[in-house]
Design a protein around this motif. Sequence first.
Motif, PDB file in Angstrom:
ATOM      1  N   TYR A   5     124.021  32.056  13.559  1.00 31.20           N
ATOM      2  CA  TYR A   5     124.185  30.605  13.384  1.00 31.20           C
ATOM      3  C   TYR A   5     122.895  29.994  12.847  1.00 31.20           C
ATOM      4  CZ  TYR A   5     124.682  25.693  14.873  1.00 31.20           C
ATOM      5  OH  TYR A   5     124.727  24.320  14.933  1.00 31.20           O
ATOM      6  N   GLY A   6     121.775  30.471  13.358  1.00 37.50           N
ATOM      7  CA  GLY A   6     120.488  29.971  12.888  1.00 37.50           C
ATOM      8  C   GLY A   6     120.196  30.316  11.445  1.00 37.50           C
ATOM      9  N   LEU A   7     120.901  31.314  10.909  1.00 30.18           N
ATOM     10  CA  LEU A   7     120.713  31.638   9.490  1.00 30.18           C
ATOM     11  C   LEU A   7     121.073  30.451   8.603  1.00 30.18           C
ATOM     12  CD1 LEU A   7     122.068  35.279   9.008  1.00 30.18           C
ATOM     13  CD2 LEU A   7     119.713  34.484   8.804  1.00 30.18           C
ATOM     14  N   SER A   8     122.049  29.669   9.042  1.00 28.94           N
ATOM     15  CA  SER A   8     122.433  28.500   8.235  1.00 28.94           C
ATOM     16  C   SER A   8     121.274  27.524   8.133  1.00 28.94           C
ATOM     17  CB  SER A   8     123.663  27.822   8.839  1.00 28.94           C
ATOM     18  OG  SER A   8     123.439  27.464  10.191  1.00 28.94           O
ATOM     19  N   MET A   9     120.514  27.397   9.224  1.00 27.73           N
ATOM     20  CA  MET A   9     119.323  26.561   9.177  1.00 27.73           C
ATOM     21  C   MET A   9     118.255  27.206   8.296  1.00 27.73           C
ATOM     22  SD  MET A   9     116.749  25.350  12.245  1.00 27.73           S
ATOM     23  CE  MET A   9     118.080  24.862  13.326  1.00 27.73           C
ATOM     24  N   TYR A  69     106.838  28.004  -1.331  1.00 23.18           N
ATOM     25  CA  TYR A  69     106.415  28.340   0.033  1.00 23.18           C
ATOM     26  C   TYR A  69     107.625  28.312   0.973  1.00 23.18           C
ATOM     27  CZ  TYR A  69     103.207  28.465   4.051  1.00 23.18           C
ATOM     28  OH  TYR A  69     102.516  28.822   5.193  1.00 23.18           O
ATOM     29  N   PHE A  70     108.453  27.282   0.843  1.00 23.45           N
ATOM     30  CA  PHE A  70     109.630  27.172   1.698  1.00 23.45           C
ATOM     31  C   PHE A  70     110.647  28.274   1.403  1.00 23.45           C
ATOM     32  CE2 PHE A  70     108.164  22.701   2.035  1.00 23.45           C
ATOM     33  CZ  PHE A  70     108.074  22.633   3.404  1.00 23.45           C
ATOM     34  N   ILE A  71     110.744  28.674   0.151  1.00 20.99           N
ATOM     35  CA  ILE A  71     111.659  29.763  -0.194  1.00 20.99           C
ATOM     36  C   ILE A  71     111.238  31.048   0.494  1.00 20.99           C
ATOM     37  CG2 ILE A  71     112.416  31.249  -2.087  1.00 20.99           C
ATOM     38  CD1 ILE A  71     112.438  28.765  -3.866  1.00 20.99           C
ATOM     39  N   PHE A  72     109.932  31.342   0.495  1.00 27.05           N
ATOM     40  CA  PHE A  72     109.453  32.564   1.140  1.00 27.05           C
ATOM     41  C   PHE A  72     109.586  32.474   2.660  1.00 27.05           C
ATOM     42  CE2 PHE A  72     108.056  33.867  -2.929  1.00 27.05           C
ATOM     43  CZ  PHE A  72     107.719  35.218  -2.846  1.00 27.05           C
ATOM     44  N   ILE A  73     109.391  31.281   3.229  1.00 24.67           N
ATOM     45  CA  ILE A  73     109.650  31.102   4.667  1.00 24.67           C
ATOM     46  C   ILE A  73     111.103  31.449   4.980  1.00 24.67           C
ATOM     47  CG2 ILE A  73     110.001  29.353   6.459  1.00 24.67           C
ATOM     48  CD1 ILE A  73     107.481  28.004   5.623  1.00 24.67           C
ATOM     49  N   ALA A  74     111.998  30.911   4.168  1.00 26.56           N
ATOM     50  CA  ALA A  74     113.431  31.113   4.422  1.00 26.56           C
ATOM     51  C   ALA A  74     113.830  32.574   4.252  1.00 26.56           C
ATOM     52  CB  ALA A  74     114.247  30.239   3.492  1.00 26.56           C
ATOM     53  N   LEU A  75     113.312  33.230   3.225  1.00 24.57           N
ATOM     54  CA  LEU A  75     113.642  34.644   3.023  1.00 24.57           C
ATOM     55  C   LEU A  75     113.191  35.481   4.218  1.00 24.57           C
ATOM     56  CD1 LEU A  75     112.744  35.050  -0.762  1.00 24.57           C
ATOM     57  CD2 LEU A  75     115.040  35.007   0.259  1.00 24.57           C
ATOM     58  N   ALA A  76     111.991  35.202   4.703  1.00 24.91           N
ATOM     59  CA  ALA A  76     111.496  35.945   5.861  1.00 24.91           C
ATOM     60  C   ALA A  76     112.306  35.631   7.112  1.00 24.91           C
ATOM     61  CB  ALA A  76     110.023  35.614   6.092  1.00 24.91           C
ATOM     62  N   THR A  77     112.720  34.372   7.266  1.00 24.31           N
ATOM     63  CA  THR A  77     113.526  33.984   8.424  1.00 24.31           C
ATOM     64  C   THR A  77     114.883  34.668   8.391  1.00 24.31           C
ATOM     65  OG1 THR A  77     112.433  31.826   8.507  1.00 24.31           O
ATOM     66  CG2 THR A  77     114.520  32.033   9.673  1.00 24.31           C
ATOM     67  N   VAL A  78     115.521  34.659   7.231  1.00 21.99           N
ATOM     68  CA  VAL A  78     116.824  35.309   7.084  1.00 21.99           C
ATOM     69  C   VAL A  78     116.710  36.798   7.387  1.00 21.99           C
ATOM     70  CG1 VAL A  78     118.614  35.947   5.436  1.00 21.99           C
ATOM     71  CG2 VAL A  78     117.739  33.607   5.469  1.00 21.99           C
ATOM     72  N   ALA A  79     115.715  37.464   6.806  1.00 21.19           N
ATOM     73  CA  ALA A  79     115.532  38.894   7.037  1.00 21.19           C
ATOM     74  C   ALA A  79     115.292  39.183   8.518  1.00 21.19           C
ATOM     75  CB  ALA A  79     114.361  39.407   6.197  1.00 21.19           C
ATOM     76  N   THR A  80     114.489  38.343   9.154  1.00 19.39           N
ATOM     77  CA  THR A  80     114.197  38.546  10.584  1.00 19.39           C
ATOM     78  C   THR A  80     115.457  38.438  11.420  1.00 19.39           C
ATOM     79  OG1 THR A  80     111.959  37.670  10.310  1.00 19.39           O
ATOM     80  CG2 THR A  80     112.868  37.680  12.542  1.00 19.39           C
ATOM     81  N   ARG A  81     116.267  37.446  11.134  1.00 20.34           N
ATOM     82  CA  ARG A  81     117.457  37.244  11.964  1.00 20.34           C
ATOM     83  C   ARG A  81     118.519  38.301  11.713  1.00 20.34           C
ATOM     84  NH1 ARG A  81     117.926  30.665  12.682  1.00 20.34           N
ATOM     85  NH2 ARG A  81     115.903  30.485  13.702  1.00 20.34           N
ATOM     86  N   ILE A  82     118.622  38.770  10.485  1.00 21.34           N
ATOM     87  CA  ILE A  82     119.584  39.841  10.201  1.00 21.34           C
ATOM     88  C   ILE A  82     119.149  41.135  10.880  1.00 21.34           C
ATOM     89  CG2 ILE A  82     120.485  41.323   8.377  1.00 21.34           C
ATOM     90  CD1 ILE A  82     120.532  38.879   6.555  1.00 21.34           C
ATOM     91  N   LEU A 111     105.103  32.828   8.670  1.00 20.80           N
ATOM     92  CA  LEU A 111     105.745  31.676   9.310  1.00 20.80           C
ATOM     93  C   LEU A 111     107.259  31.858   9.410  1.00 20.80           C
ATOM     94  CD1 LEU A 111     102.940  30.266   8.957  1.00 20.80           C
ATOM     95  CD2 LEU A 111     104.238  28.174   8.531  1.00 20.80           C
ATOM     96  N   GLY A 112     107.847  32.435   8.355  1.00 20.82           N
ATOM     97  CA  GLY A 112     109.283  32.688   8.393  1.00 20.82           C
ATOM     98  C   GLY A 112     109.655  33.658   9.494  1.00 20.82           C
ATOM     99  N   TYR A 113     108.836  34.713   9.661  1.00 21.58           N
ATOM    100  CA  TYR A 113     109.092  35.651  10.762  1.00 21.58           C
ATOM    101  C   TYR A 113     108.984  34.949  12.105  1.00 21.58           C
ATOM    102  CZ  TYR A 113     108.406  39.073  14.376  1.00 21.58           C
ATOM    103  OH  TYR A 113     108.526  39.769  15.555  1.00 21.58           O
ATOM    104  N   SER A 114     107.953  34.114  12.261  1.00 23.47           N
ATOM    105  CA  SER A 114     107.736  33.460  13.552  1.00 23.47           C
ATOM    106  C   SER A 114     108.935  32.586  13.929  1.00 23.47           C
ATOM    107  CB  SER A 114     106.453  32.632  13.517  1.00 23.47           C
ATOM    108  OG  SER A 114     106.592  31.502  12.668  1.00 23.47           O
ATOM    109  N   PHE A 115     109.444  31.796  12.993  1.00 24.39           N
ATOM    110  CA  PHE A 115     110.575  30.925  13.290  1.00 24.39           C
ATOM    111  C   PHE A 115     111.845  31.749  13.496  1.00 24.39           C
ATOM    112  CE2 PHE A 115     113.967  27.880  12.233  1.00 24.39           C
ATOM    113  CZ  PHE A 115     113.638  26.866  13.117  1.00 24.39           C
ATOM    114  N   GLY A 116     112.037  32.766  12.677  1.00 25.27           N
ATOM    115  CA  GLY A 116     113.219  33.607  12.801  1.00 25.27           C
ATOM    116  C   GLY A 116     113.261  34.383  14.096  1.00 25.27           C
ATOM    117  N   ALA A 117     112.088  34.694  14.644  1.00 30.18           N
ATOM    118  CA  ALA A 117     112.039  35.449  15.896  1.00 30.18           C
ATOM    119  C   ALA A 117     112.129  34.540  17.118  1.00 30.18           C
ATOM    120  CB  ALA A 117     110.745  36.267  15.953  1.00 30.18           C
TER     121      ALA A 117
END
Length: 593
Positions: free
Chosen positions: A142-146, A245-258, A303-309
Amino acid sequence: MDKTTEKPRLWTGSFLRICLVNFFIFVNFHALLPTFPFFVTYLGGDAVTIGLATALFSIASIVSRPFVGWLVDTRGRCTLLVLGLVGMGLIPMGYFVSAGIALAVVLRTAHGVFHAASSNAASTWVTDIIPHSRMGEGLGMYGLSMAISTAVAPAMGLAVMNAWGFRPLFAITALVAVAALLTGIGIRSRNYTMSTAPLRFSELFEPMSLPAAVTQFFFMMAYGVIEVYVAIYAVSCGLPGGGIYFIFIALATVATRILLGRAIDKYGEAQLVYSGNAAIAAGILLLVFAHNVPCYLLSAILLGYSFGAIQPSLQTMAMHAVAPERRGAASSTFFVAFDFGIALGGFLAGVLVKYLDYDAMFLWMIVPCALSLGYYYVFGRRHASSFNPQNRRRTHPAEGIADTGVGKLPLVVTISREYGSGGHRIGEMLARRLGVNFYDREIIALTARKSGLSEETVKESEQTVSNRLIYDDPTQTAVFRSQSQVIREIAAKEPCVIVGRLANFVLKDRKDCLHLFIYANETARIRRVVFEYGVERGQAEALLKRTDRERREHCLHYTGYKWGDRHQYHLMLDTSSLTDEEAVRIICTVLGK
């Protein structure tokens, strides 16, 4: 695969729709987050004004969220979602007519209220839709949508602002809210439990969610500041625009959550909280001390990893042990901390930038990261809401049976019983046989301490309702809610036997329980009431019928279920012709003891 052991479905139509609604909500939010500072500057504001606007948006969410949580629990998820999205669609259109900073800040503050309503309703509704056994995985997905909105919306917002100006940007964010509204009203899943609790301040927050919320608060102080100020900071340092910068945050967040979505359910939240806070601190250091593109992008990945985790693991911690009718309060408790972290961080950052500089401000944001990690280590990792492996009982994979060292037994045995059937004595004997604690009248004292009521008041108000037609006694409702919380806290900490108090309903989402119903014929029950309880024979029959009626009405009012319905129990035992010792032996045979 046997359908009884098959994992419940996560990817249903309702789940996909609520994820899409959440995506649209946060596109509206994230598209304005990095661009609104430019709008304030365009209107003549400075860094302090930017910080004030950011803080007021979050403060509006903070103040309204507890009341929104109560409304979500008592009026329904869909109602609050619709109201919030209507407001989120109208407010951006108001920015069109903003003639000065004051009106823009006022509208931004109102925007925070509607964002709180829509996001709280959606984040509560999704926990009703997700199977309980897949809560961590489901909230991660669900958080992937964010996360995806984090990739799309800031870059889109900055691109539209740079290419066409502010008015097209505001029009697009309004249309996004309309898209969320049309998607949300099509969700068919309405099988959530609604509360009838009156509005009281003590009921607006969920204590079980506080450790996760406080940990999230400190984390968001740092993370929110970076989201708000990184685009302006990048321009001042000659780095690529904030969109990349935001794109790379999001890519890292998506990868972390998957990659780590299922790990939350399996391994708990501790390692993700530790590593996530370490990652954001490292990302800040890279952002400040290495003004080159590779380190700039590596900072975004950290930062993307931190938020995704951290975010889904703490949200799961805040929600998974809470009763369904308290999920709105739990969600609001968690997101109050989320918003308050952004608000306080944004305000302090504005002051620090004015009197120091951006580099010093970002370095100061490492302090709340350390506080987040430290608070969790001291208070959170062993709290009843934590689902780290060391806080769980080992479980038999096929039956949900815990290994406590005395053989295989359910982590919690609940006993519902007809008056005079022997349920209390059987429970005591079973607990001694299994070597676990027994809870019946002991719960009265625990409930009194939690609710602030006297033990006498709790004793008079528990397991009853005041009238067949009027079920709105606030004291009885307060006792039931406090008692339910006590039962959940006991069950989270130790194997035990619990008698009465609708414990089978309170713990109905837990697999590591055995729910019993003890009954007997009227002759056997009257005999026990007279010879064991010391009641005069002439009064025994009336007392038996009155007590059963009170328990039946209490169960129907607070659960919606018929007391004694076989569908609500795993084992029903007739003690009419059994001794208590024989009944205990039968239960132990079922337990494999």
